[in-house]
Design an enzyme around this catalytic site. Structure first.
Site, PDB file in Angstrom:
ATOM      1  N   ASP A   1      -1.243  -6.352  -1.570  1.00 20.23           N
ATOM      2  CA  ASP A   1      -0.352  -5.236  -1.286  1.00 20.23           C
ATOM      3  C   ASP A   1       1.011  -5.721  -0.809  1.00 20.23           C
ATOM      4  O   ASP A   1       2.050  -5.251  -1.271  1.00 20.23           O
ATOM      5  CB  ASP A   1      -0.989  -4.343  -0.214  1.00 20.23           C
ATOM      6  CG  ASP A   1      -0.818  -2.868  -0.529  1.00 20.23           C
ATOM      7  OD1 ASP A   1      -0.347  -2.557  -1.635  1.00 20.23           O
ATOM      8  OD2 ASP A   1      -1.146  -2.036   0.323  1.00 20.23           O
TER       9      ASP A   1
ATOM     10  N   ASP B   1      -4.491   3.453  -1.595  1.00 20.84           N
ATOM     11  CA  ASP B   1      -4.349   3.451  -0.138  1.00 20.84           C
ATOM     12  C   ASP B   1      -5.237   4.494   0.523  1.00 20.84           C
ATOM     13  O   ASP B   1      -5.275   4.588   1.746  1.00 20.84           O
ATOM     14  CB  ASP B   1      -2.889   3.714   0.231  1.00 20.84           C
ATOM     15  CG  ASP B   1      -2.002   2.534  -0.136  1.00 20.84           C
ATOM     16  OD1 ASP B   1      -2.472   1.391   0.005  1.00 20.84           O
ATOM     17  OD2 ASP B   1      -0.858   2.746  -0.574  1.00 20.84           O
TER      18      ASP B   1
END
Length: 322
Positions: free
Chosen positions: A219, A265
Site C-alpha cells: 500500500d 481498505d
C-alpha cells in the site's frame, strides 16, 4: 485491488471532466464533512455485518455458501499478485483505449455485482415474503467425468426467493450499466465488501498478520512511491471503490466531485476483524473483546487516514495508517 482514500484534486477538474479550462468550485466544509462521514459509515457497515454473517457462514453446510480459506502461503503471495494486477491495469490504461477497457470491465462487474447484491439482500428479503409464498427449490449442478471419477465443479442450491432477489439486483445492475451513477456504484461496492468479509476466512491470526504486513508495504509503495494506485483508481470505471460527492449539498444527486475509498481498505482489515469475532465466539464468553477492540482500532485508523488525506491533499495508504 487495494486503493486508498483519495481525492487529492479537491476543487479541480479530474480526468474525464471538463476540458474547457473551467474548474469545479471548492467544496464547502459541510460537504466535505458529509462525504468523509458517509465514507466512514459505509466502510463500517459491511465489516460489522459481514463479520456477523461470517460466523453463520462458518457454521453453515450449504455448499454454495462455503467460505474460501486463506492460508499463510496465500497471504504471502497476495501482495505480489496484487502488485502485478495493479501494474498490469496501469499499463493497459496507458497503452489501450480507456473507453473499451472500461466497457469490458463494466460488463464483467455487471454480472458479478448482480450476484453479489442478490446474495447480500437475500436474508433481508426473506423476512418480507409471506408465509404462503410458493417457494420452490432448485439446484444448479455441473459435474466432470462419470461413475467413480465424477467430480462436482459447480453445486449451487437456490429457490424462488433467490430468483426474486436476483431480479431486484438486476434492476440496480442495469441502472449502473446505463448511468454509472454513484449510488448504484456504492450498492455494488457495499455488496462486494460484505460478501468478501463474509466468505473470505483467514485460517489463523498469524496468517492475518502476514497478509496485513505484506499489504502494509504494498500500500505504501504504490500510493506514495508512484502514481499508479491513484491513476488506476480514477480511471477504473468499476465498483471497486466507494464514492461520495463533496458537492452533494450544492448539486444534489447529480453531484460529481467525489471522495473515494477503495474496497481493499474495507475487505482486508474486515476479514481480520471477522476472524477475531469468530475467535471471541469460540471462547464461549459473553464479551467480544477482540472484535470490539479491533473494530475500534479500524475506526481510529480510517479516521486518521481521512484527516491526514484532507490536510495534505494526497491519497493515503489506509493499511499503513492502521
Amino acid at each position: 485491488m487495494d486503493s486508498a482514500v483519495s481525492d487529492p484534486h479537491n476543487g479541480s477538474a479530474e480526468a474525464g471532466g471538463p476540458t474547457n479550462g473551467t474548474t469545479r468550485p471548492p467544496s464547502t466544509p459541510e460537504g466535505i464533512a458529509l462525504a468523509y462521514g458517509s465514507l466512514l459509515l459505509m466502510a463500517l457497515l459491511p465489516i460489522f455485518f459481514g463479520a456477523l454473517r461470517s460466523v453463520r457462514c462458518a457454521r453453515g453446510k450449504n455448499a454454495s455458501d462455503m467460505p474460501e480459506t486463506i492460508t499463510s502461503r496465500d497471504a504471502a503471495r497476495f501482495p505480489i499478485i496484487a502488485s502485478c494486477t495493479l501494474l498490469g491495469l496501469y499499463l493497459f490504461f496507458k497503452i489501450f483505449s480507456q473507453e473499451y477497457i472500461n466497457l469490458l470491465l463494466s460488463m464483467y462487474f455487471f454480472v458479478l455485482g448482480i450476484l453479489a447484491l442478490s446474495h447480500t439482500i437475500s436474508p433481508l428479503m426473506n423476512k418480507f415474503f409471506p408465509a404462503n409464498f410458493p417457494n420452490r427449490q432448485y439446484q444448479l449442478l455441473f459435474t466432470q467425468g462419470s461413475g467413480e471419477n465424477k467430480e462436482e465443479i459447480i453445486n449451487y442450491e437456490f429457490d424462488t426467493k433467490d430468483l426474486v432477489c436476483l431480479g431486484l439486483s438486476s434492476i440496480v445492475g442495469v441502472w449502473y450499466l446505463l448511468r454509472k451513477h454513484w449510488i448504484a456504484n456504492n450498492l455494488f461496492g457495499l455488496a462486494f465488501s460484505l460478501n468478501g468479509v463474509e466468505l473470505l476466512h483467514l485460517n489463523n491470526v498469524s496468517t492475518g498478520c502476514i497478509l496485513l504486513g505484506g499489504l502494509f508495504i504494498y500500500d505504501i509503495f504504490w500510493v506514495f512511491g508512484t502514481n499508479v494506485m491513484v491513476t488506476v483508481a480514477k480511471s477504473f470505471e468499476a465498483p471497486i471503490k466507494l464514492v461520495f460527492p463533496q458537492d452533494l449539498l450544492e448539486k444534489g444527486l447529480e453531484a460529481d466531485n467525489f471522495a473515494m475509498l477503495g474496497l481493499g481498505d474495507i475487505v482486508i482489515p474486515g476479514i481480520f476483524i471477522a476472524l477475531l469475532l469468530r475467535f471471541d465466539i469460540s471462547l464461549k464468553k459473553n464479551t467480544h473483546t477482540y472484535f470490539y477492540t479491533s473494530f475500534a482500532a479500524y475506526i481510529f485508523g480510517l479516521g486518521l487516514t481521512i484527516f491526514i488525506m484532507h490536510i495534505f491533499k494526497h491519497a493515503q495508504a489506509l493499511l499503513g495508517a492502521s
